[in-house]
Design an enzyme around this catalytic site. Sequence first.
Site, short mmCIF file in Angstrom:
data_model
loop_
_atom_site.label_atom_id
_atom_site.label_comp_id
_atom_site.label_asym_id
_atom_site.label_seq_id
_atom_site.Cartn_x
_atom_site.Cartn_y
_atom_site.Cartn_z
N LEU A 170 0.82 -1.21 0.00
CA LEU A 170 0.00 0.00 0.00
C LEU A 170 0.86 1.26 0.00
O LEU A 170 0.56 2.23 -0.70
CB LEU A 170 -0.94 -0.02 1.20
N GLY B 21 4.09 1.69 -1.04
CA GLY B 21 4.86 1.89 -2.28
C GLY B 21 3.97 2.01 -3.50
O GLY B 21 4.22 2.84 -4.38
N HIS C 251 0.28 -9.66 18.35
CA HIS C 251 -1.17 -9.55 18.16
C HIS C 251 -1.88 -10.62 18.98
O HIS C 251 -1.50 -11.79 18.95
CB HIS C 251 -1.49 -9.74 16.67
N SER D 81 -8.43 -11.80 12.51
CA SER D 81 -8.51 -10.34 12.58
C SER D 81 -9.04 -9.83 13.91
O SER D 81 -9.94 -10.40 14.52
CB SER D 81 -9.43 -9.85 11.47
N ARG E 247 -3.89 -3.97 21.64
CA ARG E 247 -3.28 -5.29 21.40
C ARG E 247 -2.25 -5.67 22.45
O ARG E 247 -2.17 -6.83 22.86
CB ARG E 247 -2.60 -5.27 20.04
N HIS F 96 3.34 -9.77 14.85
CA HIS F 96 2.43 -9.35 13.80
C HIS F 96 2.91 -8.12 13.03
O HIS F 96 2.66 -7.97 11.84
CB HIS F 96 1.09 -9.05 14.46
N GLU G 113 5.22 0.61 6.72
CA GLU G 113 5.72 -0.10 7.90
C GLU G 113 7.24 -0.01 8.01
O GLU G 113 7.82 -0.21 9.09
CB GLU G 113 5.26 -1.57 7.86
N ARG H 165 1.01 -0.10 17.94
CA ARG H 165 0.11 0.40 16.89
C ARG H 165 -1.33 -0.02 17.19
O ARG H 165 -1.57 -1.18 17.55
CB ARG H 165 0.53 -0.15 15.54
N LEU I 246 -2.73 0.32 7.66
CA LEU I 246 -3.20 0.59 6.29
C LEU I 246 -3.38 2.09 6.12
O LEU I 246 -3.04 2.68 5.09
CB LEU I 246 -4.51 -0.15 6.03
#
Length: 672
Positions: free
Chosen positions: A72, A74, A295, A313, A360, A435, A459, A469, A475
């Site tokens: 995403l 790049g 995670h 998820s 998390r 994660h 990232e 995070r 994203l």
Amino acid sequence: MAFHDGTSPLNEPSHQLSDDARGYYTLGEPLVDPVAPTGPIKDRWTQRKFDNRLVNPANRRKMSVIIVGTGLAGGAAAATLGEAGYHVKSFCYQDSPRRAHSIAAQGGINAAKNYKEDGDSVFRLFYDTVKGGDYRSRESNVYRLAEVSANIIDQCVAQGVPFARDYGGLLDNRSFGGVQVSRTFYARGQTGQQLLIGAYQAMERQVAAGTVEQFTRHEMLELIVVDGKARGIIARDLVTGAIETHLADAVVLASGGYGNVFYLSTNAMGSNVTATWRAHRKGAYMANPCYTQIHPTCIPVAGEHQSKLTLMSESLRNDGRIWVPKNAEDCTKDPRDIPEEDRDYYLERLYPSFGNLVPRDIASRQAKNMCDEGRGVGPMVGDFRRGVYLDFAEAIDRLGEDAVREKYDNLFDMYERITGENPYQVPMRIYPAVHYVMGGLWVDYHLQSNIPGLFVTGEANFSDHGANRLGASALMQGLADGYFVLPNTIRDYLADTPKLTKIDETHPAVVEAQASVEDRVTKFLTINGTRSADSFHKELGQIMWEFCGMERSEEGLRKAIDMIRELKAEFWTNLKVLGTADSLNQSLEKAGRVADFIELGELMCVDALNRRESCGGHFRAESQTEDGEALRDDSEFAYVAAWEFGGEDAQPVLHKEDLIYTAIEMKQRSYK
Ligand SMILES: Cc1cc2nc3c(=O)[nH]c(=O)nc-3n(C[C@H](O)[C@H](O)[C@H](O)COP(=O)(O)OP(=O)(O)OC[C@H]3O[C@@H](n4cnc5c(N)ncnc54)[C@H](O)[C@@H]3O)c2cc1C
């Protein structure tokens, strides 16, 4: 939450008294972001966009940018810079840009749209992100991220990304950990895939238009630095083995995260640190390398021969309830036979305000605590059970199975395919796994590293998430960097392109970079020892998980550093790489990546050893509250640790960048 406009400092610089890592590093000069903005926080980005110099469209065609990475971060950057008219060369090691690891992202992407009218705002997203990161991120960068978040959704909708919609046709939202509003946009459990298709289409349009040149199955193995500026890369064509030189006016690394240093992680198997580590060895600082995100909701490890872990998820925590049996003797029972009164919904008990939606780091640590207490569930792995239940029975009762299926079906199917258990009938079993990494190359407000002309996005940089995070924010960051931030900052650098030295492949710095890659490839193939790169990787991962994983201690980290040094020595004398250099050779690729992981692993341990505080994903056993929560120490550690490569087998050099807040007061985090 008090509102501050950002015009005066709210904390003092920290002053470190402890020195756990003495003997492992040298202290360098303090570091200051040379382009840090000032003034009211809400105006900083707007002002900066205006102040940054422009490049006229006719000149853009003469300027070239290399972008390593088609995820995403790049992909979005290549599409946007191509559309602007620059000449872009885009690299990835996969056979298609669409196979970048971003495709794996399931749960969603945050944006401060406040569609639910539940009190969201740019300031609240900013506040949640800084607090979620345990006050270890730069506030100007995070505010900008929150500010552009809404534009990302508009951009992606315009591209045709099929976000979930509610009955009335508006975009739907759900909640992720660490927040009390619903701001996560999603496309079932395939958000990353849909967003990546959007970025990929936009990039392919530029390929067709001739502004973006695409190099798939190419791995960057070295950065070219000329007169102190990044001017290109050396890449290996992974199919033919050819070592190629690519030159440009600026280089962008959007090469993703290095969580695979732990061997077992939820990252794609190919994710690695080589692009950023090679740049680090050429002078780019590596910031906060020890900040790792573990995670809480992954499918537990099932045995010794596993090489990959699978994420379930975080969105599942919207409706799933996490519990373990109250009594250890119930851990082997069928969970459906354990009555309500014998279940411990420990997150709801310990954190009544946030319940199952705590961040998390907290959810992971508590899962570990439950298993350490002997209340874990599932099969024994080693000497204890590593699993807690994620139970949808109550949600299925409340909403009906069809409604649950509509939200999560691909995740449930994936779980059933891997475990053989039907989560509509039996609670899922989950356990924390590596994660994401918050650490990465140090960048300034313009996303430029300390090497001029080297920009780092997504990232791969350290910039926005502090020590932890929040879910659905990676994203957001990757696309914010690629579509909106980098295009506005790199042009200020490119405006100076006419002043850059003209270079070609005969320049000594280029020749030296090319030769160093060739020598390294030859070295790997001629050690001729007995162990595969994969076996070294696995051993490194075990050391990292044991001593630099969910809990870290001074004693353990010292031990880990010794073990990694021994492993490194053995690697360079006992590695076996089969095959040749002039063809597709995955053992050779792996050898280079593992060599870099080993060096990174040592730096991560030194960084973790130095930081004698607990913050976010970094939990030092020596720094906890009476009830076992992470205890941050702002008086000593409110800084970014930016590590400079000290030289072959020499100590790394630590540069500290103070974190001064002007819009948010630092507080001990509480989700109770
Ligand atoms: C299972 C899973 C689920 C996730 N779900 C979510 C979610 O729901 N929401 C969220 O916000 N985040 C999520 N994340 C995190 C998020 O997916 C990543 O942080 C993000 O996609 C990283 O994007 P990127 O563009 O920075 O890098 P990547 O997508 O990792 O792309 C890296 C690119 O760099 C290229 N590359 C790397 N090294 C080299 C080299 N040496 N030479 C050439 N090319 C190179 C690769 O080929 C690739 O194209 C999830 C992560 C995982 C593991």
